[in-house]
Design a protein around this motif. Structure first.
Motif, PDB file in Angstrom:
ATOM      1  N   ILE A 278       0.480 -25.475 -13.149  1.00 60.72           N
ATOM      2  CA  ILE A 278       1.487 -24.532 -13.502  1.00 60.72           C
ATOM      3  C   ILE A 278       2.569 -25.206 -14.465  1.00 60.72           C
ATOM      4  O   ILE A 278       3.186 -26.083 -14.008  1.00 60.72           O
ATOM      5  N   PRO A 279       2.570 -24.940 -15.742  1.00 61.92           N
ATOM      6  CA  PRO A 279       3.417 -25.207 -16.528  1.00 61.92           C
ATOM      7  C   PRO A 279       5.172 -25.058 -16.432  1.00 61.92           C
ATOM      8  O   PRO A 279       5.228 -23.811 -15.661  1.00 61.92           O
ATOM      9  N   ALA A 280       5.971 -25.776 -16.568  1.00 55.86           N
ATOM     10  CA  ALA A 280       7.306 -25.465 -16.546  1.00 55.86           C
ATOM     11  C   ALA A 280       7.620 -24.026 -17.194  1.00 55.86           C
ATOM     12  O   ALA A 280       7.030 -23.838 -18.248  1.00 55.86           O
ATOM     13  N   ALA A 281       8.538 -23.550 -16.584  1.00 56.07           N
ATOM     14  CA  ALA A 281       9.059 -22.236 -16.930  1.00 56.07           C
ATOM     15  C   ALA A 281       8.150 -20.796 -17.042  1.00 56.07           C
ATOM     16  O   ALA A 281       8.408 -19.782 -17.461  1.00 56.07           O
ATOM     17  N   PHE A 282       6.913 -21.291 -16.416  1.00 58.66           N
ATOM     18  CA  PHE A 282       5.816 -19.944 -16.228  1.00 58.66           C
ATOM     19  C   PHE A 282       6.168 -19.665 -14.958  1.00 58.66           C
ATOM     20  O   PHE A 282       5.870 -20.191 -13.821  1.00 58.66           O
ATOM     21  N   PRO A 283       6.459 -18.231 -14.650  1.00 58.95           N
ATOM     22  CA  PRO A 283       6.727 -17.432 -13.468  1.00 58.95           C
ATOM     23  C   PRO A 283       5.519 -17.515 -12.500  1.00 58.95           C
ATOM     24  O   PRO A 283       4.369 -17.680 -13.224  1.00 58.95           O
ATOM     25  N   HIS A 284       5.606 -17.528 -11.434  1.00 52.98           N
ATOM     26  CA  HIS A 284       4.705 -17.753 -10.136  1.00 52.98           C
ATOM     27  C   HIS A 284       5.019 -16.983  -8.968  1.00 52.98           C
ATOM     28  O   HIS A 284       6.385 -17.080  -8.637  1.00 52.98           O
ATOM     29  N   THR A 285       4.144 -16.239  -8.301  1.00 54.86           N
ATOM     30  CA  THR A 285       4.571 -16.032  -6.950  1.00 54.86           C
ATOM     31  C   THR A 285       3.277 -15.901  -6.072  1.00 54.86           C
ATOM     32  O   THR A 285       2.375 -16.180  -6.479  1.00 54.86           O
ATOM     33  N   THR A 286       3.484 -16.219  -4.853  1.00 50.51           N
ATOM     34  CA  THR A 286       2.350 -16.427  -3.834  1.00 50.51           C
ATOM     35  C   THR A 286       2.469 -15.445  -2.611  1.00 50.51           C
ATOM     36  O   THR A 286       3.464 -14.669  -2.388  1.00 50.51           O
ATOM     37  N   ASP A 287       1.425 -15.185  -1.804  1.00 51.99           N
ATOM     38  CA  ASP A 287       1.273 -14.586  -0.802  1.00 51.99           C
ATOM     39  C   ASP A 287       0.051 -15.067   0.028  1.00 51.99           C
ATOM     40  O   ASP A 287      -0.750 -15.887  -0.460  1.00 51.99           O
ATOM     41  N   THR A 288       0.141 -14.858   1.486  1.00 49.42           N
ATOM     42  CA  THR A 288      -1.038 -15.059   2.240  1.00 49.42           C
ATOM     43  C   THR A 288      -1.618 -13.989   3.185  1.00 49.42           C
ATOM     44  O   THR A 288      -1.696 -13.978   4.242  1.00 49.42           O
ATOM     45  N   ALA A 289      -1.502 -12.911   2.514  1.00 50.13           N
ATOM     46  CA  ALA A 289      -1.919 -11.330   3.153  1.00 50.13           C
ATOM     47  C   ALA A 289      -3.134 -10.965   3.116  1.00 50.13           C
ATOM     48  O   ALA A 289      -3.627 -10.057   3.773  1.00 50.13           O
ATOM     49  N   ALA A 290      -3.917 -11.566   2.545  1.00 48.45           N
ATOM     50  CA  ALA A 290      -5.497 -11.170   2.138  1.00 48.45           C
ATOM     51  C   ALA A 290      -6.265 -11.428   3.588  1.00 48.45           C
ATOM     52  O   ALA A 290      -5.865 -12.317   4.255  1.00 48.45           O
ATOM     53  N   ASP A 291      -7.193 -10.482   3.340  1.00 46.29           N
ATOM     54  CA  ASP A 291      -8.141 -10.692   4.734  1.00 46.29           C
ATOM     55  C   ASP A 291      -8.785 -12.063   4.611  1.00 46.29           C
ATOM     56  O   ASP A 291      -9.094 -12.539   3.714  1.00 46.29           O
ATOM     57  N   GLY A 292      -9.081 -12.762   5.697  1.00 46.55           N
ATOM     58  CA  GLY A 292      -9.535 -13.896   6.018  1.00 46.55           C
ATOM     59  C   GLY A 292      -8.742 -15.118   5.952  1.00 46.55           C
ATOM     60  O   GLY A 292      -8.794 -16.080   6.228  1.00 46.55           O
ATOM     61  N   MET A 293      -7.222 -14.841   5.552  1.00 45.62           N
ATOM     62  CA  MET A 293      -6.260 -15.863   5.511  1.00 45.62           C
ATOM     63  C   MET A 293      -5.761 -16.007   6.916  1.00 45.62           C
ATOM     64  O   MET A 293      -4.615 -15.298   7.355  1.00 45.62           O
ATOM     65  N   ASP A 294      -6.371 -16.611   7.623  1.00 47.93           N
ATOM     66  CA  ASP A 294      -6.063 -16.592   9.339  1.00 47.93           C
ATOM     67  C   ASP A 294      -5.384 -18.031   9.631  1.00 47.93           C
ATOM     68  O   ASP A 294      -5.087 -18.134  10.824  1.00 47.93           O
ATOM     69  N   GLU A 295      -5.324 -18.879   8.666  1.00 47.82           N
ATOM     70  CA  GLU A 295      -4.908 -20.231   9.304  1.00 47.82           C
ATOM     71  C   GLU A 295      -3.499 -20.509   8.348  1.00 47.82           C
ATOM     72  O   GLU A 295      -3.436 -20.089   7.108  1.00 47.82           O
TER      73      GLU A 295
END
Length: 664
Positions: free
Chosen positions: A328-345
């Motif tokens: 991800i280059p500097a100054a590029f906004p980004h957001t994250t989550d771990t809510a999808a199905d199958g994300m159990d770890e």
């Protein structure tokens, strides 16, 4: 995703005295300049002799902009990774056990994983433009596959548990409100007055994970295994980089709200999975007083629903699984989550920050350093002579990424100012050093004259080159300090392994698992004590650069022909503070960068409220607890007022106040 931690409590600080500063402080300069890395226009200078050697594996990383489980943006919105892919293929096809990456790894007693990381960063260095320009820099994903260098499992929750058990670490817990700026609070507080009661436990981390992401800032300086990984990035890119560790439980709808970073970041997913969305940079003209490299942090809100309103478009959407790599280059906004199905770890990822802007390695800060050395007022970008934004004079002197830089109508010129200096600048290469320096000088002059020809003409010719050379020496010193810091952590890890082997029979015979008790000698080797001396060296290095800039030849600046008053010897602790001043606050012997938010006058004394970068606040601090970071420039007109009558003097003072009000 690099964000400083909340300062520890006063009780904890007293327990560890000044050494705890190493736990929670992200290495950052205190000088008023910033510079940066390279783009494609300099690729010939730092890649000519920088070919990636091949490794012993007949495999390659699969380069892609999509994930098997999500819909992604088109390839036009992600980086062209064909050169990087070719480099990795060449490395993977080699059967030579003495190739460059393997030789580097063996030199430090490291393994194949660190050699693969070294290869990865060499490839990024040679083929991927850095910086915030949306026309040059793009995000990308390298998806892991069965035959690729495998970073999956490189650092697991078990590794984290071991690191917490055998050291004195600190961490921050991030907020999860996608409509507000990202802030942190401490994961643990001392449970008593003893050393053991002050140590963070794994239970503290697990409790914090229920509420949000847990961040270990500068983990590469404190955790030996991650120090090896950070060293690989440092030696491959020739930059004083840092590494943060992010841990997120499954099921989090927002694990990090939208935000930007000062660094170009390389994310390596080592366990679990995490969903990412990366956007194009927001239009800085819409909020010029916001730092484009710190949007969505602290009190600056960058809500998810408002991204399109500020000009952001989704460039990449993907789910990282163990072994994947994201840039991800500097100054590029980004957001994250771990809510999808199958994300159990539980998700663990390493964020490598390619620290150029942090250390003043871009053309904007190089130009500022030139002007400071020459004593020329920067009317184009500083707060001087500004009558449209009254706060510019105080704010932009401290943060070059706020104010006028964001108001430039010429986007290409702004991108040129924000362009990183070549990464090869900090390496010894006698055959190319002079050529590279001359090229940087010519580019810097072209940018400066295009921005403000009148001011640029006042710079003596010799100062352009001597400033580039001085900054290069400064950067090389910082690079060596960082290398030494990471090498010392690697060596500490090797020592711990030897000690563990010697006591393995005692541990195995114990029927109950207890937290590791540290001997007095081991306590002295804790990372909080080990790292502090390197941070102190960085402070000295930064101070020397500032003093060099202040000691330069002062140019007669025409209408600004004023002389500087001398400051008191202890100005940093005695000069009156005002709202907006950048300071370091003393919290029980450790110093943390902050800004003054309020001045409380009570009789003859004053107290101060401050705001830390992560949004935490302290109130009622005394002046002796605050160190002003930048020497104030106090100018006076060369007017002899000694022979004026009281009436004349009063009239003259009113005239000066009127001029100051209008920026004259």
């Amino acid at each position: 995703c690099l964000l400083p931690l909340t300062p520890p409590t006063m009780t904890m600080m007293r327990l560890l005295e000044t050494a705890v500063v190493a736990v929670v402080v992200v290495v950052a300069p205190t000088v008023g300049f910033v510079l940066r890395p390279q783009t494609s226009s300099f690729s010939g200078f730092y890649s000519k002799d920088r070919r990636i050697s091949t490794t012993t594996r007949s495999s390659k990383l699969c380069v892609t902009s999509s994930s098997s489980s999500v819909t992604t943006s088109s390839t036009t919105t992600t980086a062209d990774t064909s050169i990087l892919e070719k480099k990795l293929e060449e490395e993977a096809a080699s059967s030579n056990s003495k190739n460059k990456s393997i030789e580097w790894s063996e030199m430090f007693g490291l393994g194949k994983a660190e050699a693969d990381l070294y290869t990865l960063f060499c490839g990024i260095r040679e083929s991927i433009p850095l910086g915030p320009s949306s026309t040059k820099s793009k995000p990308f994903v390298l998806k892991n596959n069965p035959s690729s260098p495998n970073f999956a499992g490189y650092f697991t929750f078990e590794d984290l548990a071991k690191a917490v058990d055998e050291d004195f670490l600190d961490a921050g817990q991030g907020t999860t409100d996608s409509t507000k700026g990202w802030k942190l609070k401490t994961v643990s507080n001392p449970r008593g007055q003893s050393f053991e009661e002050a140590r963070m436990t794994l239970e503290d981390v697990e409790t914090a994970l229920e509420r949000g992401t847990v961040i270990f800032n500068s983990a590469g300086a404190h955790i030996p295994k991650l120090a090896a990984a950070t060293l690989a990035s440092v030696d491959a890119t020739a930059l004083p980089n840092a590494l943060n560790l992010y841990v997120t439980a499954a099921g989090k709808r927002t694990s990090a709200p939208p935000h930007t970073d000062k660094q170009d970041v390389v994310v390596v997913q080592t366990a679990g999975s995490k969903h990412w969305r990366v956007y194009s940079p927001p239009n800085p003209n819409l909020k010029p007083m916001a730092d484009m490299f710190a949007r969505g942090k602290g009190d600056d809100n960058l809500p998810l629903f408002s991204l399109e309103e500020v000009g952001c478009k989704v460039l990449l959407e993907t789910t990282l699984t163990a072994g994947d790599v994201l840039f991800i280059p500097a100054a590029f906004p980004h957001t994250t989550d771990t809510a999808a199905d199958g994300m159990d770890e539980t998700s663990l990822h390493l964020t490598f920050g390619l620290d150029t802007r942090i250390w003043g390695l871009d053309y904007l800060s190089l130009r500022r350093l030139v002007f400071e050395r020459a004593g020329v007022v920067d009317t184009a970008l500083s707060g001087a002579d500004s009558n449209n934004l009254a706060v510019l004079a105080t704010e932009t002197e401290q943060n070059p990424y706020q104010g006028k830089i964001n108001m430039l109508p010429n986007e290409e010129l702004r991108n040129d100012l924000l362009e990183p200096l070549p990464m090869g600048l900090l390496e010894e290469n006698e055959s190319e050093d002079e050529t590279m320096i001359d090229t940087i000088v010519q580019r810097l002059k072209r940018i400066s004259f295009a921005l403000d020809e009148t001011s640029a003409q006042k710079i003596p010719q010799e100062i352009w080159k001597e400033t580039v050379e001085r900054l290069r020496r400064h950067g090389m010193a910082l690079l060596e300090i960082h290398r030494d810091m990471y090498i010392s952590a690697v060596e500490e890890g090797q020592t711990r392994q030897e000690e563990a082997a010697m006591t393995a029979h005692i541990v195995s015979s114990s029927s109950t698992k207890r937290r590791t008790s540290l001997t007095p000698e081991q306590m002295q080797r804790l990372s909080v004590f080990r790292v502090k001396k390197y941070f102190d060296k960085i402070d000295v290095c930064n101070q020397e650069l500032q003093e060099w800039a202040n000691s330069g030849k002062k140019v007669d600046d025409g209408a600004n022909n004023k002389k500087k008053k001398s400051l008191p010897e202890n100005w940093a602790f005695e000069w009156p503070l005002k709202v907006g001043d950048k300071v370091e606050a003393d919290l029980g012997g450790a110093w943390f960068e902050a800004s003054v938010t309020n001045v409380n006058h009570s009789g003859a004394s004053s107290s101060f409220d401050v705001l830390f970068f992560d949004g935490d606040r302290e109130t009622g601090l005394e002046r002796s607890q605050l160190k002003l970071l930048t020497p104030p420039i106090i100018l006076e007109d060369e007017v002899d007022t000694s022979k004026m009558t009281k009436k004349e003097l009063k009239r003259w003072k009113k005239q000066q106040e009127k001029k100051a009000k209008h920026g004259l």
